[in-house]
Design a protein around this motif. Structure first.
Motif, PDB file in Angstrom:
ATOM      1  N   ILE A  95      -2.461  -1.266  -3.206  1.00 23.30           N
ATOM      2  CA  ILE A  95      -3.557  -0.477  -2.639  1.00 23.30           C
ATOM      3  C   ILE A  95      -3.172   0.997  -2.669  1.00 23.30           C
ATOM      4  CG2 ILE A  95      -4.796   0.037  -0.487  1.00 23.30           C
ATOM      5  CD1 ILE A  95      -4.472  -3.116   0.002  1.00 23.30           C
ATOM      6  N   VAL A  96      -3.993   1.783  -3.355  1.00 18.48           N
ATOM      7  CA  VAL A  96      -3.688   3.205  -3.470  1.00 18.48           C
ATOM      8  C   VAL A  96      -4.732   4.084  -2.788  1.00 18.48           C
ATOM      9  CG1 VAL A  96      -2.409   2.878  -5.620  1.00 18.48           C
ATOM     10  CG2 VAL A  96      -4.827   3.475  -5.718  1.00 18.48           C
ATOM     11  N   ASP A  97      -5.857   3.484  -2.404  1.00 17.28           N
ATOM     12  CA  ASP A  97      -6.886   4.301  -1.777  1.00 17.28           C
ATOM     13  C   ASP A  97      -7.634   3.506  -0.706  1.00 17.28           C
ATOM     14  OD1 ASP A  97      -8.276   6.607  -1.320  1.00 17.28           O
ATOM     15  OD2 ASP A  97      -9.358   6.614  -3.224  1.00 17.28           O
ATOM     16  N   VAL A  98      -8.134   4.247   0.260  1.00 15.75           N
ATOM     17  CA  VAL A  98      -8.843   3.671   1.387  1.00 15.75           C
ATOM     18  C   VAL A  98     -10.102   4.503   1.564  1.00 15.75           C
ATOM     19  CG1 VAL A  98      -8.741   3.416   3.896  1.00 15.75           C
ATOM     20  CG2 VAL A  98      -6.740   2.861   2.511  1.00 15.75           C
ATOM     21  N   THR A  99     -11.252   3.869   1.595  1.00 15.53           N
ATOM     22  CA  THR A  99     -12.507   4.603   1.778  1.00 15.53           C
ATOM     23  C   THR A  99     -13.229   4.079   3.006  1.00 15.53           C
ATOM     24  OG1 THR A  99     -12.680   4.876  -0.612  1.00 15.53           O
ATOM     25  CG2 THR A  99     -14.664   5.311   0.668  1.00 15.53           C
ATOM     26  N   ALA A 100     -13.477   4.979   3.952  1.00 18.87           N
ATOM     27  CA  ALA A 100     -14.203   4.594   5.162  1.00 18.87           C
ATOM     28  C   ALA A 100     -15.685   4.470   4.841  1.00 18.87           C
ATOM     29  CB  ALA A 100     -13.974   5.616   6.257  1.00 18.87           C
ATOM     30  N   LEU A 103       0.855  -1.184   0.000  1.00 14.09           N
ATOM     31  CA  LEU A 103       0.000   0.000   0.000  1.00 14.09           C
ATOM     32  C   LEU A 103       0.886   1.228   0.000  1.00 14.09           C
ATOM     33  CD1 LEU A 103      -1.894   0.437   3.401  1.00 14.09           C
ATOM     34  CD2 LEU A 103       0.135  -0.931   3.149  1.00 14.09           C
ATOM     35  N   THR A 104       0.333   2.299  -0.573  1.00 11.79           N
ATOM     36  CA  THR A 104       1.108   3.528  -0.670  1.00 11.79           C
ATOM     37  C   THR A 104       1.106   4.234   0.686  1.00 11.79           C
ATOM     38  OG1 THR A 104      -0.836   4.790  -1.322  1.00 11.79           O
ATOM     39  CG2 THR A 104       0.484   3.848  -3.104  1.00 11.79           C
ATOM     40  N   THR A 105       2.050   5.158   0.852  1.00 11.11           N
ATOM     41  CA  THR A 105       2.115   5.945   2.088  1.00 11.11           C
ATOM     42  C   THR A 105       0.809   6.691   2.311  1.00 11.11           C
ATOM     43  OG1 THR A 105       4.468   6.262   1.713  1.00 11.11           O
ATOM     44  CG2 THR A 105       3.437   7.716   3.322  1.00 11.11           C
ATOM     45  N   SER A 106       0.241   7.271   1.233  1.00  6.97           N
ATOM     46  CA  SER A 106      -0.990   8.047   1.436  1.00  6.97           C
ATOM     47  C   SER A 106      -2.156   7.124   1.798  1.00  6.97           C
ATOM     48  CB  SER A 106      -1.300   8.918   0.215  1.00  6.97           C
ATOM     49  OG  SER A 106      -1.607   8.123  -0.891  1.00  6.97           O
ATOM     50  N   ALA A 107      -2.197   5.919   1.235  1.00 11.33           N
ATOM     51  CA  ALA A 107      -3.251   4.971   1.613  1.00 11.33           C
ATOM     52  C   ALA A 107      -3.087   4.579   3.086  1.00 11.33           C
ATOM     53  CB  ALA A 107      -3.207   3.730   0.722  1.00 11.33           C
ATOM     54  N   TYR A 108      -1.849   4.351   3.506  1.00  7.03           N
ATOM     55  CA  TYR A 108      -1.597   4.008   4.903  1.00  7.03           C
ATOM     56  C   TYR A 108      -2.051   5.149   5.821  1.00  7.03           C
ATOM     57  CZ  TYR A 108       0.855   2.961   9.238  1.00  7.03           C
ATOM     58  OH  TYR A 108       1.138   2.730  10.561  1.00  7.03           O
ATOM     59  N   ASP A 109      -1.695   6.381   5.453  1.00  5.15           N
ATOM     60  CA  ASP A 109      -2.066   7.532   6.283  1.00  5.15           C
ATOM     61  C   ASP A 109      -3.587   7.692   6.376  1.00  5.15           C
ATOM     62  OD1 ASP A 109       0.606   8.029   6.707  1.00  5.15           O
ATOM     63  OD2 ASP A 109       0.740   9.670   5.258  1.00  5.15           O
ATOM     64  N   ARG A 110      -4.264   7.490   5.243  1.00  3.95           N
ATOM     65  CA  ARG A 110      -5.735   7.586   5.246  1.00  3.95           C
ATOM     66  C   ARG A 110      -6.344   6.516   6.132  1.00  3.95           C
ATOM     67  NH1 ARG A 110      -8.233  10.095   0.230  1.00  3.95           N
ATOM     68  NH2 ARG A 110     -10.114   9.099   0.965  1.00  3.95           N
TER      69      ARG A 110
END
Ligand SMILES: [Zn+2]
Length: 142
Positions: free
Chosen positions: A41-46, A8-15
């Motif tokens: 994984i590049v995006d995470v959606t709650a 997973l990308t850093t921004s995905a991890y941070d999200r």
């Protein structure tokens, strides 16, 4: 089965961590999406947690889940996994988590984030195979 670590990308991890913190004292939950070819994984959606006992279990709000799915398709991503947090317990699947699994799709990963130690979130990822959760490896890759 030997598998590559999940990336997973850093921004995905941070999200991911931010979503888990924002949901406190409830469990956060949502989807991990990304590149269909590389599996990154590049995006995470709650997704809103509508479980009646949201501090210890989760259930996706159906309308939110549909919205998240369309958003994913619009950005040409694939569903790669699901995440939820454990606000006060270790990042291990609970009995409720076992019961909540309806598919043993080998391409889906299950991410659990423990905020037991708030300053040191602990992240573990699992596949669901042969009727149980099997730990997998993960790494950050940009
Ligand atoms: Zn859980």
């Amino acid at each position: 089965m030997q598998r590559q670590p999940l990336h997973l990308t850093t921004s995905a991890y941070d999200r991911l961590i931010a979503a888990c913190r924002e949901a406190l004292p409830r469990e956060a939950c949502g989807i991990m999406t990304g590149e269909p070819d590389t599996g990154k994984i590049v995006d995470v959606t709650a997704i809103a947690n509508v479980h009646p006992s949201p501090a210890t279990a989760f259930a996706f709000a159906p309308d939110d889940w549909v919205k998240a799915y369309y958003r994913m398709q619009k950005s040409r991503q694939s569903l790669l996994g699901f995440f939820h947090s454990h606000p006060t317990s270790p990042p291990h699947p609970s009995t409720a988590d076992e019961l909540g699994i309806h598919s043993d799709d080998l391409f889906l990963s299950y991410w659990i984030i423990s905020l037991q130690q708030p300053l040191q979130p602990e992240l573990q990822v699992f596949y669901y195979m042969n009727g149980c959760f099997q730990p997998a490896r993960w790494a950050i890759a940009d």
